[in-house]
Write a protein that holds these residues in place. Structure first.
Motif, mmCIF file in Angstrom:
data_model
loop_
_atom_site.group_PDB
_atom_site.id
_atom_site.type_symbol
_atom_site.label_atom_id
_atom_site.label_comp_id
_atom_site.label_asym_id
_atom_site.label_seq_id
_atom_site.Cartn_x
_atom_site.Cartn_y
_atom_site.Cartn_z
ATOM 1 N N ARG A 1 -1.140 -3.655 105.241
ATOM 2 C CA ARG A 1 -1.382 -2.741 106.377
ATOM 3 C C ARG A 1 -0.103 -2.136 106.935
ATOM 4 O O ARG A 1 0.036 -1.927 108.138
ATOM 5 N N VAL B 1 5.571 -9.407 99.005
ATOM 6 C CA VAL B 1 4.867 -10.653 99.363
ATOM 7 C C VAL B 1 5.814 -11.840 99.450
ATOM 8 O O VAL B 1 5.378 -12.973 99.614
ATOM 9 N N LEU C 1 8.333 -13.145 107.892
ATOM 10 C CA LEU C 1 7.542 -11.917 107.946
ATOM 11 C C LEU C 1 6.126 -12.079 107.405
ATOM 12 O O LEU C 1 5.465 -11.110 107.034
ATOM 13 N N VAL D 1 3.873 -9.248 110.095
ATOM 14 C CA VAL D 1 3.258 -10.459 109.541
ATOM 15 C C VAL D 1 2.628 -10.207 108.167
ATOM 16 O O VAL D 1 1.965 -11.079 107.612
ATOM 17 N N GLY D 2 2.871 -9.027 107.597
ATOM 18 C CA GLY D 2 2.168 -8.642 106.372
ATOM 19 C C GLY D 2 3.008 -8.738 105.108
ATOM 20 O O GLY D 2 2.597 -8.210 104.081
ATOM 21 N N GLY E 1 4.061 -11.564 103.504
ATOM 22 C CA GLY E 1 3.939 -12.819 102.752
ATOM 23 C C GLY E 1 2.743 -12.722 101.810
ATOM 24 O O GLY E 1 2.140 -11.663 101.638
ATOM 25 N N ILE E 2 2.435 -13.855 101.208
ATOM 26 C CA ILE E 2 1.267 -13.969 100.323
ATOM 27 C C ILE E 2 -0.024 -13.770 101.146
ATOM 28 O O ILE E 2 -0.069 -14.138 102.325
ATOM 29 N N PRO F 1 -3.068 -14.499 103.035
ATOM 30 C CA PRO F 1 -3.473 -15.803 103.569
ATOM 31 C C PRO F 1 -4.840 -16.233 103.022
ATOM 32 O O PRO F 1 -5.718 -15.387 102.818
ATOM 33 N N GLU F 2 -4.999 -17.519 102.784
ATOM 34 C CA GLU F 2 -6.290 -18.018 102.284
ATOM 35 C C GLU F 2 -7.351 -17.943 103.376
ATOM 36 O O GLU F 2 -8.526 -17.744 103.118
ATOM 37 N N ASN F 3 -6.890 -18.085 104.615
ATOM 38 C CA ASN F 3 -7.766 -18.094 105.775
ATOM 39 C C ASN F 3 -8.237 -16.666 106.108
ATOM 40 O O ASN F 3 -7.431 -15.757 106.294
ATOM 41 N N ARG F 4 -9.557 -16.495 106.209
ATOM 42 C CA ARG F 4 -10.120 -15.166 106.441
ATOM 43 C C ARG F 4 -9.704 -14.573 107.784
ATOM 44 O O ARG F 4 -9.422 -13.378 107.896
ATOM 45 N N ALA G 1 -6.963 -15.177 109.359
ATOM 46 C CA ALA G 1 -5.559 -14.779 109.256
ATOM 47 C C ALA G 1 -5.429 -13.437 108.541
ATOM 48 O O ALA G 1 -4.608 -12.599 108.916
ATOM 49 N N ARG G 2 -6.272 -13.240 107.516
ATOM 50 C CA ARG G 2 -6.256 -11.954 106.800
ATOM 51 C C ARG G 2 -6.654 -10.818 107.732
ATOM 52 O O ARG G 2 -6.040 -9.762 107.770
ATOM 53 N N PHE H 1 -6.462 -10.848 111.016
ATOM 54 C CA PHE H 1 -5.414 -10.686 112.028
ATOM 55 C C PHE H 1 -4.287 -9.799 111.504
ATOM 56 O O PHE H 1 -3.818 -8.893 112.198
ATOM 57 N N ARG H 2 -3.846 -10.048 110.275
ATOM 58 C CA ARG H 2 -2.707 -9.246 109.811
ATOM 59 C C ARG H 2 -3.103 -7.793 109.564
ATOM 60 O O ARG H 2 -2.286 -6.895 109.757
ATOM 61 N N ASP H 3 -4.374 -7.566 109.204
ATOM 62 C CA ASP H 3 -4.843 -6.180 109.082
ATOM 63 C C ASP H 3 -4.876 -5.493 110.447
ATOM 64 O O ASP H 3 -4.447 -4.346 110.592
ATOM 65 N N GLY I 1 -1.352 -4.897 111.753
ATOM 66 C CA GLY I 1 -0.741 -3.800 110.994
ATOM 67 C C GLY I 1 -1.247 -2.450 111.478
ATOM 68 O O GLY I 1 -0.484 -1.497 111.648
#
Lengths: 183, 183, 183
Positions: A12, A134, B136, C134-135, C137-138, C140-143, C145-146, C148-150, C153
């Motif tokens: 994003r 990433v 980050l 926060v975008g 990194g890899i 996130p496995e947690n939905r 968290a995904r 949140f970063r969207d 962003g």
């Protein structure tokens, strides 16, 4: 020899929208190469939005999860090609290799990248690749995730070395890492 | 007073290779200070590759997981020293402190950094530090990981404030955050 | 019309300290808008340190986890306002929405951002927003968290598009992504 451009950034960050605007500022018709096999509703929604954003323009869309070099060879009549994104391409290559019980290595990635770069250089127009950053978080606990970020990092370094322009997008804004002028 | 240089970046960003090329462009002999205690095969493979990449040059390698200030004091006859990397150094300090039941604090890190910066400033040559950007991504769920990224961030800020040059590497390409000219 | 400034960066990048110094270089009195509801000791300690860092200056502190637009409207007599940070604001909006069984969408975030940008533009002084990256990194496995970063962003892109200055802080050092001169 084509112009090879690499657009990178986080999730994003606006990297795809930036790449698309850049492509639309260049001669058409445009080809959008989607590397995503649509496997879940979250992804389907993203693809739908991306497609909507392009629909008023002269874009044709190709879906190709693996063979980017071959796809670029088939788009030589198209002055501007946008490949979105290498992150999923590496993911797809990794998944296929794991299924074949031959885990993907950095050497494999370098070989795949050489083929893609070769095809991009053969292309008479501009080829824009979108990729992701990433590697700027904490070391992932998951071994596959660690391997993925190493492989993608290697891919990004290869493409960036071959590219004429490399741009990092953050908050929707470009930061140019490399910009070579046409001779 | 030495030149102190900080090279930072994400995983597989090309930061170590960039730092090594920078070091090799400076007068030798060169000393490579490895902060990694080799604890697993994945790490061993990385170390082997890094070592291979240096082997045609006049490098001597020292392994020092903790006492960077003392190590810098012992390399004063060497015009160019590369310390790779602070990420593992902070990790090692944290691990030792936890074993001693005295969890590392940001104040401890600042003190350790002051000692390292002091030793680097005493050094007559150029000291290049490689570090990592780990802040980050999403906030890690693991408390230790959260602490680690805070401590490393603090360390990076301290070193960057003292450095004459700070360069962020992404896709193998440098982005200069700070560049002071020699007076 | 006010100056709207966005300061972004990773965890422990020095972004808040940079934003605070920037604010203190501008006319006072200053208002600090804290978006953090203090919910745990780790957070309490951070807040305490941030507060200490401001205490020798003419700062007043307001705590507002949700209604940033309303808060900005109430600080129009204050020439310099620092909002720290949007990361927690998005987190708080998300938490409230989830509690109301109406998960926050990107469209909701865009609407909230329009209101905040409108209030900032009405403000006669300078409004500085701190946010986080926060975008990078890899995935996130947690939905959650995904998501949140969207959402964050998206928020960062909206604010950056409206801002006159956007600065990414790394290792305590600024990298300007956007800098428009006053007409």
């Amino acid at each position: 020899m084509s112009r090879l451009i690499l657009i990178t950034g986080g999730a994003r960050s606006g990297k795809s929208a930036f790449a698309q605007q850049l492509a639309e500022s260049l001669p058409g018709p445009h080809t959008y190469v989607a590397t995503s096999p649509v496997t879940d509703p979250e992804m389907a929604e993203r693809v739908r939005k991306h497609r909507l954003a392009r629909e008023n323009h002269d874009w044709q869309t190709l879906e190709e999860p693996l063979d980017l070099a071959g796809t670029l060879a088939r788009t030589e009549d198209c002055p501007t090609v946008l490949v979105d994104c290498l992150t999923l391409w590496i993911n797809n290559l990794m998944y296929r290799a794991t299924n074949n019980r031959q885990p993907l290595t950095e050497e494999d990635v370098e070989e795949h990248c050489r083929a893609v770069i070769g095809a991009a250089h053969q292309h008479p127009g501009t080829v824009i690749f979108v990729t992701g950053e990433v590697g700027l978080g904490i070391v992932p606990e998951n071994r596959e995730a660690r391997l993925f970020r190493d492989l993608l990092g290697r891919c990004n370094q290869s493409l960036a070395a071959a590219a004429r322009q490399v741009t990092l997008v953050a908050c929707g804004l470009p930061l140019h890492l490399k910009q070579e002028n046409t001779p």
